[in-house]
Design an enzyme around this catalytic site. Sequence first.
Site, PDB file in Angstrom:
ATOM      1  NE  ARG A 222     -14.223 -13.412 -19.992  1.00 36.78           N
ATOM      2  CZ  ARG A 222     -13.259 -13.081 -19.349  1.00 36.78           C
ATOM      3  NH1 ARG A 222     -12.603 -12.520 -18.849  1.00 36.78           N
ATOM      4  NH2 ARG A 222     -12.217 -13.223 -20.736  1.00 36.78           N
ATOM      5  CG  HIS A 270     -13.492  -6.525 -17.902  1.00 40.15           C
ATOM      6  ND1 HIS A 270     -13.653  -7.831 -18.579  1.00 40.15           N
ATOM      7  CD2 HIS A 270     -12.162  -7.552 -18.407  1.00 40.15           C
ATOM      8  CE1 HIS A 270     -13.244  -8.565 -19.224  1.00 40.15           C
ATOM      9  NE2 HIS A 270     -12.160  -9.177 -18.222  1.00 40.15           N
TER      10      HIS A 270
HETATM   11  P1  NDP Z   1      -7.253 -21.418 -16.447  1.00 37.98           P
HETATM   12  O1  NDP Z   1      -7.448 -22.136 -17.012  1.00 37.98           O
HETATM   13  O2  NDP Z   1      -5.072 -21.354 -16.130  1.00 37.98           O
HETATM   14  O3  NDP Z   1      -7.275 -21.947 -15.096  1.00 37.98           O
HETATM   15  C1  NDP Z   1      -8.836 -21.226 -14.592  1.00 37.98           C
HETATM   16  C2  NDP Z   1      -9.037 -22.641 -13.396  1.00 37.98           C
HETATM   17  O4  NDP Z   1     -10.695 -22.603 -12.596  1.00 37.98           O
HETATM   18  C3  NDP Z   1      -8.316 -24.110 -12.986  1.00 37.98           C
HETATM   19  O5  NDP Z   1      -7.597 -23.834 -11.324  1.00 37.98           O
HETATM   20  C4  NDP Z   1      -9.546 -24.507 -13.021  1.00 37.98           C
HETATM   21  O6  NDP Z   1      -9.558 -25.760 -12.525  1.00 37.98           O
HETATM   22  C5  NDP Z   1     -10.805 -23.733 -12.376  1.00 37.98           C
HETATM   23  N1  NDP Z   1     -11.638 -24.425 -12.741  1.00 37.98           N
HETATM   24  C6  NDP Z   1     -12.405 -24.623 -14.430  1.00 37.98           C
HETATM   25  N2  NDP Z   1     -14.114 -24.562 -14.504  1.00 37.98           N
HETATM   26  C7  NDP Z   1     -14.446 -25.704 -12.927  1.00 37.98           C
HETATM   27  C8  NDP Z   1     -15.628 -25.251 -12.056  1.00 37.98           C
HETATM   28  N3  NDP Z   1     -16.050 -26.198 -12.868  1.00 37.98           N
HETATM   29  N4  NDP Z   1     -14.653 -26.092 -10.887  1.00 37.98           N
HETATM   30  C9  NDP Z   1     -13.993 -25.788 -10.494  1.00 37.98           C
HETATM   31  N5  NDP Z   1     -12.965 -25.074 -11.034  1.00 37.98           N
HETATM   32  C10 NDP Z   1     -13.232 -25.174 -12.008  1.00 37.98           C
HETATM   33  O7  NDP Z   1      -7.130 -19.892 -16.184  1.00 37.98           O
HETATM   34  P2  NDP Z   1      -6.642 -18.331 -15.919  1.00 37.98           P
HETATM   35  O8  NDP Z   1      -5.569 -18.923 -14.664  1.00 37.98           O
HETATM   36  O9  NDP Z   1      -5.698 -18.109 -16.829  1.00 37.98           O
HETATM   37  O10 NDP Z   1      -7.899 -17.556 -15.957  1.00 37.98           O
HETATM   38  C11 NDP Z   1      -9.034 -17.437 -15.621  1.00 37.98           C
HETATM   39  C12 NDP Z   1      -9.915 -16.592 -15.970  1.00 37.98           C
HETATM   40  O11 NDP Z   1      -9.268 -15.267 -15.347  1.00 37.98           O
HETATM   41  C13 NDP Z   1      -9.801 -16.669 -17.179  1.00 37.98           C
HETATM   42  O12 NDP Z   1     -10.635 -17.655 -17.878  1.00 37.98           O
HETATM   43  C14 NDP Z   1     -10.993 -15.032 -17.495  1.00 37.98           C
HETATM   44  O13 NDP Z   1     -12.532 -15.387 -17.563  1.00 37.98           O
HETATM   45  C15 NDP Z   1     -10.015 -14.162 -16.004  1.00 37.98           C
HETATM   46  N6  NDP Z   1      -9.634 -13.345 -16.043  1.00 37.98           N
HETATM   47  C16 NDP Z   1      -9.717 -11.895 -16.628  1.00 37.98           C
HETATM   48  C17 NDP Z   1      -8.809 -10.625 -17.045  1.00 37.98           C
HETATM   49  C18 NDP Z   1      -9.615  -9.247 -15.997  1.00 37.98           C
HETATM   50  O14 NDP Z   1      -9.469  -8.410 -16.567  1.00 37.98           O
HETATM   51  N7  NDP Z   1     -10.732  -9.687 -15.431  1.00 37.98           N
HETATM   52  C19 NDP Z   1      -7.500 -11.083 -17.356  1.00 37.98           C
HETATM   53  C20 NDP Z   1      -7.793 -12.329 -17.196  1.00 37.98           C
HETATM   54  C21 NDP Z   1      -8.207 -13.454 -16.984  1.00 37.98           C
HETATM   55  P3  NDP Z   1      -8.340 -27.285 -13.050  1.00 37.98           P
HETATM   56  O15 NDP Z   1      -6.618 -26.388 -12.350  1.00 37.98           O
HETATM   57  O16 NDP Z   1      -8.514 -28.374 -12.172  1.00 37.98           O
HETATM   58  O17 NDP Z   1      -8.140 -26.902 -13.997  1.00 37.98           O
HETATM   59  C1  OXD Z   2      -9.164 -11.985 -20.145  1.00 35.97           C
HETATM   60  C2  OXD Z   2      -9.337 -10.480 -20.129  1.00 35.97           C
HETATM   61  O1  OXD Z   2      -9.537 -12.800 -20.597  1.00 35.97           O
HETATM   62  O2  OXD Z   2      -8.677  -9.652 -20.079  1.00 35.97           O
HETATM   63  O3  OXD Z   2      -7.380 -12.185 -21.076  1.00 35.97           O
HETATM   64  O4  OXD Z   2     -10.661 -10.527 -19.684  1.00 35.97           O
END
Ligand code: NDP
Ligand code: OXD
Length: 307
Positions: A222, A270
């Site tokens: 993000r 994006h």
């Molecule tokens: P998940 O919720 O499965 O994973 C999030 C990860 O971030 C987890 O490992 C979590 O830790 C870690 N995390 C969250 N907060 C913290 C913190 N404060 N410090 C350290 N680690 C942290 O999400 P996804 O993998 O499904 O997606 C991740 C992100 O990818 C989405 O939130 C979105 O913003 C982005 N995204 C972007 C897309 C694009 O097209 N650019 C498409 C889809 C998603 P823990 O495992 O310990 O809980």
């Molecule tokens: C999502 C994205 O969060 O597309 O799914 O960014």
Amino acid sequence: MKVLISTHEDRVTTYIKELSARTSLKEFQFLKNAAPKEVDVIIYEPSSSLQNFQPFENLKLVQSIWAGVDSIEGNKTLKAPLARMVDAGLVEGMREYVLGHVLADQLAVSTYKTRQDECNWDDSEWLPLARNTTIGIIGTGNLGTAVGNACSSLGFQVLGWARTAKQLDFPTFHGQDALYEMLGKCDYVVTLLPATSKTHDIIDKQFLAAMKSSATLMNPGRGALLDEDALLDALDNCAIRKAVLDVFKIEPLPKNHPFWARSDILITPHIAAKSRVETACDTIADNLIRLKNGDELLHLVDRNQGY
Ligand code: NDP
Ligand code: OXD
């Protein structure tokens, strides 16, 4: 059950068709418009105009079509459970985006194109091998773990970092000290964290200073994760080599933004991993059937953690 499809106008009909094919028509009614009090579930895309959930008094679930729920989880009018998107399409898209950009960089694709334009046969370079390259995955959740595993399977060294301790097929770390130590070992740093109050501007001056000066930052997570001025400073001072950015604080990225003109920043709009109707509907149908049967719902957002 009445299910309101609150997505981009162009996709509503396809969602209705695909969800109808996966569920029993007797049990679910998929609707483009409905009286709020009658709605049980909302299938929700952040670009939807629906922002006030208060009139939906009998709401049992909001199922987000996006993985990142930063634009909805803070909505105070939303009291019903919120589920995020976890599906095969997003995983495959993100895996291919990250690997594609790492490999294009390792193979020096843009350098050889420039040399081709100059009819320059310079074969002096040794391209780096995956086995000698370390990729750091910051955020080893659903997407980060899949990306890390894909990189490992091609022979890259992979290190992961997350909020909590975990056991994955590659070494993982947690905690602030471990983050900076890990950053110093990585040739590519891929940030796949959600945007929350704790991750805002996490890619700051200190984070970038901890990276190798030869390293590339890749942020498909993000825009809120990145302190943009700190990145410009780091690039100007050769603290890191390059950045590949898919997400930005303001989207679309404004035309006068300094990132556009930089040869050391690669911008994609994006598109790293888009929610595709076919795969998203598998997840949505699964959760709808669980709701109907009173079973545990999947992929619920922890509103305290914000993801
Ligand atoms: P998940 O919720 O499965 O994973 C999030 C990860 O971030 C987890 O490992 C979590 O830790 C870690 N995390 C969250 N907060 C913290 C913190 N404060 N410090 C350290 N680690 C942290 O999400 P996804 O993998 O499904 O997606 C991740 C992100 O990818 C989405 O939130 C979105 O913003 C982005 N995204 C972007 C897309 C694009 O097209 N650019 C498409 C889809 C998603 P823990 O495992 O310990 O809980
Ligand atoms: C999502 C994205 O969060 O597309 O799914 O960014």
